[in-house]
Write a protein that holds these residues in place. Structure first.
Motif, mmCIF file in Angstrom:
data_model
loop_
_atom_site.group_PDB
_atom_site.id
_atom_site.type_symbol
_atom_site.label_atom_id
_atom_site.label_comp_id
_atom_site.label_asym_id
_atom_site.label_seq_id
_atom_site.Cartn_x
_atom_site.Cartn_y
_atom_site.Cartn_z
ATOM 1 N N VAL A 557 23.072 12.841 -3.156
ATOM 2 C CA VAL A 557 22.047 12.367 -4.074
ATOM 3 C C VAL A 557 20.710 12.441 -3.361
ATOM 4 C CG1 VAL A 557 21.154 10.376 -5.354
ATOM 5 C CG2 VAL A 557 23.621 10.809 -5.285
ATOM 6 N N SER A 558 19.675 12.904 -4.057
ATOM 7 C CA SER A 558 18.303 12.866 -3.556
ATOM 8 C C SER A 558 17.460 12.184 -4.613
ATOM 9 C CB SER A 558 17.775 14.280 -3.275
ATOM 10 O OG SER A 558 16.430 14.236 -2.813
ATOM 11 N N ILE A 559 16.822 11.067 -4.243
ATOM 12 C CA ILE A 559 16.056 10.301 -5.219
ATOM 13 C C ILE A 559 14.664 9.999 -4.666
ATOM 14 C CG2 ILE A 559 17.186 8.159 -4.445
ATOM 15 C CD1 ILE A 559 16.797 7.108 -7.334
ATOM 16 N N GLY A 560 13.652 10.362 -5.446
ATOM 17 C CA GLY A 560 12.268 10.163 -5.052
ATOM 18 C C GLY A 560 11.634 11.440 -4.551
ATOM 19 N N TRP A 561 10.319 11.403 -4.399
ATOM 20 C CA TRP A 561 9.571 12.583 -3.943
ATOM 21 C C TRP A 561 8.250 12.100 -3.338
ATOM 22 C CZ3 TRP A 561 12.492 16.636 -3.719
ATOM 23 C CH2 TRP A 561 11.953 17.898 -3.446
ATOM 24 N N GLY A 562 7.561 12.987 -2.652
ATOM 25 C CA GLY A 562 6.216 12.658 -2.192
ATOM 26 C C GLY A 562 6.056 12.421 -0.709
ATOM 27 N N TRP A 563 7.182 12.288 0.044
ATOM 28 C CA TRP A 563 7.096 12.040 1.472
ATOM 29 C C TRP A 563 6.208 10.813 1.717
ATOM 30 C CZ3 TRP A 563 8.186 16.508 -0.851
ATOM 31 C CH2 TRP A 563 9.242 17.258 -0.327
ATOM 32 N N GLY A 564 5.236 10.868 2.611
ATOM 33 C CA GLY A 564 4.420 9.696 2.926
ATOM 34 C C GLY A 564 3.211 9.506 2.043
ATOM 35 N N TRP A 565 3.146 10.204 0.924
ATOM 36 C CA TRP A 565 1.989 10.163 0.012
ATOM 37 C C TRP A 565 1.594 8.737 -0.370
ATOM 38 C CZ3 TRP A 565 -1.906 12.749 -2.059
ATOM 39 C CH2 TRP A 565 -2.379 12.440 -3.331
ATOM 40 N N ALA A 566 2.542 7.896 -0.694
ATOM 41 C CA ALA A 566 2.238 6.541 -1.144
ATOM 42 C C ALA A 566 2.123 5.551 0.014
ATOM 43 C CB ALA A 566 3.292 6.060 -2.143
ATOM 44 N N SER A 567 2.329 5.989 1.247
ATOM 45 C CA SER A 567 2.177 5.125 2.410
ATOM 46 C C SER A 567 0.718 5.128 2.861
ATOM 47 C CB SER A 567 3.074 5.594 3.553
ATOM 48 O OG SER A 567 4.434 5.566 3.163
ATOM 49 N N SER A 568 0.265 4.009 3.385
ATOM 50 C CA SER A 568 -1.151 3.868 3.743
ATOM 51 C C SER A 568 -1.539 4.826 4.859
ATOM 52 C CB SER A 568 -1.433 2.437 4.182
ATOM 53 O OG SER A 568 -0.812 2.176 5.433
ATOM 54 N N CYS A 569 -2.843 5.033 4.988
ATOM 55 C CA CYS A 569 -3.330 5.891 6.068
ATOM 56 C C CYS A 569 -3.003 5.294 7.436
ATOM 57 C CB CYS A 569 -4.835 6.113 5.919
ATOM 58 S SG CYS A 569 -5.278 7.191 4.524
ATOM 59 N N ASP A 570 -2.979 3.966 7.545
ATOM 60 C CA ASP A 570 -2.612 3.343 8.815
ATOM 61 C C ASP A 570 -1.189 3.711 9.213
ATOM 62 O OD1 ASP A 570 -5.071 2.162 9.045
ATOM 63 O OD2 ASP A 570 -4.427 0.199 8.310
ATOM 64 N N LEU A 571 -0.271 3.664 8.249
ATOM 65 C CA LEU A 571 1.119 4.010 8.550
ATOM 66 C C LEU A 571 1.254 5.496 8.843
ATOM 67 C CD1 LEU A 571 3.129 1.805 6.026
ATOM 68 C CD2 LEU A 571 2.536 1.339 8.403
ATOM 69 N N GLN A 572 0.508 6.329 8.113
ATOM 70 C CA GLN A 572 0.547 7.759 8.403
ATOM 71 C C GLN A 572 0.034 8.043 9.805
ATOM 72 O OE1 GLN A 572 -0.680 10.571 5.410
ATOM 73 N NE2 GLN A 572 -0.377 9.099 3.759
ATOM 74 N N ALA A 573 -1.005 7.297 10.233
ATOM 75 C CA ALA A 573 -1.522 7.467 11.587
ATOM 76 C C ALA A 573 -0.473 7.078 12.626
ATOM 77 C CB ALA A 573 -2.790 6.630 11.765
ATOM 78 N N LYS A 574 0.287 5.999 12.352
ATOM 79 C CA LYS A 574 1.354 5.595 13.278
ATOM 80 C C LYS A 574 2.432 6.666 13.379
ATOM 81 C CE LYS A 574 0.809 0.581 12.733
ATOM 82 N NZ LYS A 574 1.443 -0.678 12.272
ATOM 83 N N GLN A 575 2.614 7.425 12.295
ATOM 84 C CA GLN A 575 3.577 8.534 12.331
ATOM 85 C C GLN A 575 3.021 9.724 13.096
ATOM 86 O OE1 GLN A 575 5.715 9.434 8.639
ATOM 87 N NE2 GLN A 575 5.499 11.622 9.083
ATOM 88 N N GLY A 576 1.717 9.720 13.359
ATOM 89 C CA GLY A 576 1.089 10.835 14.047
ATOM 90 C C GLY A 576 0.532 11.881 13.117
ATOM 91 N N LEU A 577 0.391 11.544 11.835
ATOM 92 C CA LEU A 577 -0.167 12.485 10.868
ATOM 93 C C LEU A 577 -1.679 12.510 10.983
ATOM 94 C CD1 LEU A 577 2.109 11.562 7.840
ATOM 95 C CD2 LEU A 577 2.257 13.611 9.267
#
Length: 843
Positions: A557-577
């Motif tokens: 099963v695969s449910i959802g889409w968008g990867w980190g799109w809905a995550s804040s910029c702070d969290l994306q920065a912690k991921q190294g994006l």
């Protein structure tokens, strides 16, 4: 209130006339047309037989139920109607005795990628896996073997590459001898660009950062010269010949050979169709005043660009034909007020000011206009900037097709020919890139619902497809796939929702309220291995409950889409994006994944799992009561991937996954999930998420599950009666002791997998209702003595020790039991290995 009686219309495959009575049935289309004139409940009762379709049976809003009533297409009692997109092929003669190749004549120009013989899928002729000696060039591949250049119909040959979670396919342009005496395989240039040189990478919300590309050859496919393996075929459509190598025991003079030529069998379509945003550079857009253009932006804008102005009074106008329009912009602290005009009249003022930058926001939604030409105009009235990022035109009235049921119908035999010419440009999970527009598309389905409402599929069978199975597409709502079987598809089993409507703010234009429950979904992705059993894109209040999903090449099963799109910029920065980040919103949320049994997954690709979630939820979703296990390749049993948020994951059982992870939260953009009260037979997990409420699982040794876990095991999967042929991963089997699972075996085991133990005393117990049972195992020189207990009484031991390997061997059989419930236990007494392949119950 008017009182209506149920009308029954009778149809048959050879029906004619207009009476539509039991003694004088009509055709399917005649019954449909007559149903349009009826009030109250309408039943279209289908006699058994094959309804051969060259185009899909089409239903629109005019075919909907009326006044709260339903239109039901159902099988007549005891009948098995089949909607088929194939033609039968006869007249095979042997043309190559050495390779046992047979040939039959088909109409010249016939196109198909699929063939089924006596209900069993044949494979297009292919090479051995991972053929050696190839290296990549600027235009394809080269090898020292010169024989490839002698192949015929070279432009019909495909190179196939499995890479991580993707499968990529490209046709060849040519095969030529090179100066060294070898062969140069030149790949179709457009497909080579899409799959190798310039893989589509728009980023969030359409795909993640990883870009596996076609860099090697997993196998070569579709050349006459590859024929010789039983069960493989080759279609030379231009010459009008179908070639096939029969399997042992197949008699082509008597076999049912089905060659699919239709792509779709059932089309249930409301209006409008698919809605997708156009970029701000669309030719119909007019920018008046001092506008600038910014391209190549890393901030998540549609097409990575925007038009912008800093001058009050500047305007954007867009002329369109339809009933509505949505304008995408950016919300940010430097944005301000905008006056909105429709057909010259001011209708509203909107404000794009926000403390957080959000990309691709539908700041203007105009709906309910009379169908026709209109103009929307946005005028900057405040703030530092006004941005225009995209436009979604609603071309027609929102008119759903609704209250239709299909029950007891079989849908079989389709094909999808587009990859033959264009290749297969994979993104993930059966979501592809259009080879020309490079926008998201899906593998087409045999049964398609577009903008449906209260559409029900119950007790149906969907099988033997060169496409996906059932697709609840284009914001379909409150619809159901229930107590049905979907098996042997080239693509996805059941798909729900879209992947490109994340920005939607209009409830009528959202996927919501759908359910997929009590179904058996198996052997999906038989041609396109990235496909999953159930795919859910963006959705609200979708329920996936008590399904049995198994034997998949990728995730269950695969449910959802968008990867980190809905995550804040702070969290994306912690991921190294990179910053500034691609960040927006989604309407997805309130989904429920409950009581499913997902097993024997990840048979071909990597980086997936039984149930995989992706992207943010706007409201809490629940993941509970699921039994997950028997991964063929390494997997992540509960895989909340990039951006997954607001999942309440509790009271699940994970078993028989070896050294894999029972839980994987690998990066900080996974956030605000609650994961508690789960049971596993491994303690391995990964938790790098943010603000995760986490409780390690209760780790159970020797399959000695506590009562709470046993209750989950007993409740998971379909509530409907189950098959009498019980595979080793069936939940009716209770294993005790130290057991391992092995899948993807090529020895001929039932469904290609077994449970095995090396521990004396390890046992497998099944409680069944019937009059007899057989125990199915492997026999071999490393097997030994097996103890047997039936209804608590010890029976004479049996042996699985033989000089040569034997598969699916019934080493113990009992018949003539009193009808009712019985319990059989088999256990290891000696030998190196003890294998459980399955049981056969006699009812």
């Amino acid at each position: 209130m008017a009182s209506y009686t149920s009308d029954v219309l009778h149809v048959s495959p050879d029906g004619r006339g207009t009476q539509c009575r039991a003694e004088a049935p009509c055709s399917l289309t005649t019954a449909r047309d007559q149903a349009r004139q009826k009030q109250g409940d309408v039943v279209v009762e289908l006699n058994g037989g094959t309804y051969r379709l060259t185009s899909p049976f089409a239903l629109g809003p005019q075919d909907s139920g009326r006044s709260g009533h339903a239109v039901v297409y159902r099988a007549a009692a005891g009948q098995r109607p089949v909607f088929s997109g194939a033609s039968q092929v006869h007249g095979f003669t042997k043309v190559d005795a050495a390779k046992n190749i047979y040939r039959a004549t088909v109409p010249k120009g016939t196109e198909s990628r699929d063939l089924f013989v006596d209900g069993k899928r044949a494979l297009r002729a292919r090479s051995a896996a991972n053929p050696g000696g190839f290296s990549a060039t600027a235009t394809g591949f080269t090898t020292a073997d010169g024989s490839y250049a002698n192949w015929t119909n070279q432009s019909q040959v495909e190179v196939v590459n499995d890479n991580a979670w993707k499968q990529m396919r490209c046709p060849l342009a040519s095969i030529t001898h090179n100066a060294a005496g070898g062969s140069d395989l030149t790949v179709d240039p457009g497909c080579w660009n899409n799959n190798h040189n310039n893989v589509p990478n728009p980023g969030f919300p359409f795909n993640g950062a990883g870009l596996p590309s076609l860099g090697g050859i997993s196998w070569l496919e579709n050349a006459y010269q590859l024929l010789g393996t039983p069960g493989q075929f080759y279609l030379d459509g231009a010459a009008g010949y179908l070639y096939y190598v029969p399997r042992p025991g197949e008699n082509l003079a008597k076999a049912d050979v089905e060659l699919p030529t239709a792509q779709q069998l059932l089309d249930i379509s409301g209006t409008p169709g698919h809605l997708a945003p156009l970029n701000d550079s669309d030719w119909r857009a007019t920018y008046t005043g001092s506008w600038g253009y910014s391209g190549g932006r890393p901030t998540g804008d549609l097409g990575a660009d925007v038009h912008y102005t800093s001058t009050d009074g500047d305007s954007f106008s867009y002329a369109f034909t339809g009933t509505g329009v949505q304008v995408l912009s950016e919300l940010n602290s430097d944005e301000g007020t905008i006056d909105v005009y429709v057909d010259g009249a001011k209708t509203q003022t909107v404000n794009a000011s926000s403390p957080e930058r959000l990309a691709q926001q539908a700041i203007v939604s105009v709906t309910g206009l009379a169908k026709g030409p209109h103009t929307v105009k946005l005028v900057k009235t405040g703030g530092q900037y006004m941005l225009v990022d995209g436009i979604t035109v609603i071309p027609d009235v929102v008119n759903t097709v609704h209250d239709i049921t299909f029950s007891g119908i079989t849908f079989a035999y389709t094909t999808w020919n587009a990859p033959t010419a264009e290749g297969y440009v994979d993104n993930q999970a059966g979501v592809l890139w259009d080879p020309t527009t490079r926008s998201p598309i899906r593998i087409p389905a045999a049964v398609q619902v577009h903008r449906g409402q209260r559409i029900t599929f119950s007790d149906d069978t969907v099988r033997n497809l060169g496409t996906s199975g059932i697709d609840l597409a284009d914001q379909t709502q409150d619809s159901t796939v229930y107590r049905s079987t979907v098996t042997d598809t080239s693509g996805i089993g059941v798909a729900v929702g879209e992947v490109d409507d994340y920005y939607q703010t209009q409830t009528a234009l959202m996927t919501s309220g759908n359910s997929v429950s009590d179904n058996t979904i198996q052997y999906v992705g038989q041609e396109f291995a990235d496909s999953v059993g159930i795919l859910v894109g963006h959705s609200r209040n979708t329920t996936l409950s008590h399904n049995d999903i198994g034997y998949t090449p990728y995730s269950g099963v695969s449910i959802g889409w968008g990867w980190g799109w809905a995550s804040s910029c702070d969290l994306q920065a912690k991921q190294g994006l990179p910053q500034p980040c691609a960040h927006g919103t989604t309407y997805t949320g309130g989904n429920h994944v409950v009581g499913n049994h997902v097993h024997s997954v990840m048979g071909e690709l990597n980086d997936g799992g039984p149930i995989y979630t992706l992207g943010g939820q706007a409201s809490q979703s629940e993941f509970t009561g699921n039994v997950l296990g028997e991964c063929v390749n390494g997997c992540n049993a509960i895989y909340h991937d990039e951006g997954s948020s607001l999942w309440y994951t509790h009271d699940n059982v994970v078993k028989s996954i070896g050294g894999s992870l029972w839980l994987n939260l690998w990066t900080p953009t996974i956030h605000d999930d609650k994961i508690v009260d789960n049971y596993t037979d491994t303690g391995n997990y990964n938790n790098n998420g943010t603000n995760i409420t986490f409780q390690p699982s209760t780790v159970v040794g020797d399959q000695n599950w506590p009562p709470a876990a046993l209750a989950i095991l007993a409740a998971a999967g379909p509530d409907t009666p189950k098959s009498t042929l019980v595979d080793d991963d069936d939940l009716r089997i209770a294993y005790r002791g130290s057991w391992s699972f092995q899948g993807g075996r090529s020895f001929g085991d039932l469904n290609g997998n077994v449970h095995y133990s090396q521990q004396d005393g390890a046992s497998a117990t099944i409680t069944f209702t019937g009059t007899g049972i057989s125990f199915i195992t492997e026999t071999n020189s490393d097997e030994g003595t097996i103890g047997v207990t039936l209804d608590g009484v010890a029976k004479p031991n049996v042996t699985a020790n033989t000089a040569q390997r034997g598969v699916q061997q019934k080493v113990f059989t009992v018949t003539g039991l009193p009808a009712g419930q019985h319990t059989l236990t088999v256990s290891k007494v000696d030998g190196t290995y003890f294998l459980v392949d399955g049981f056969q119950i006699t009812v």
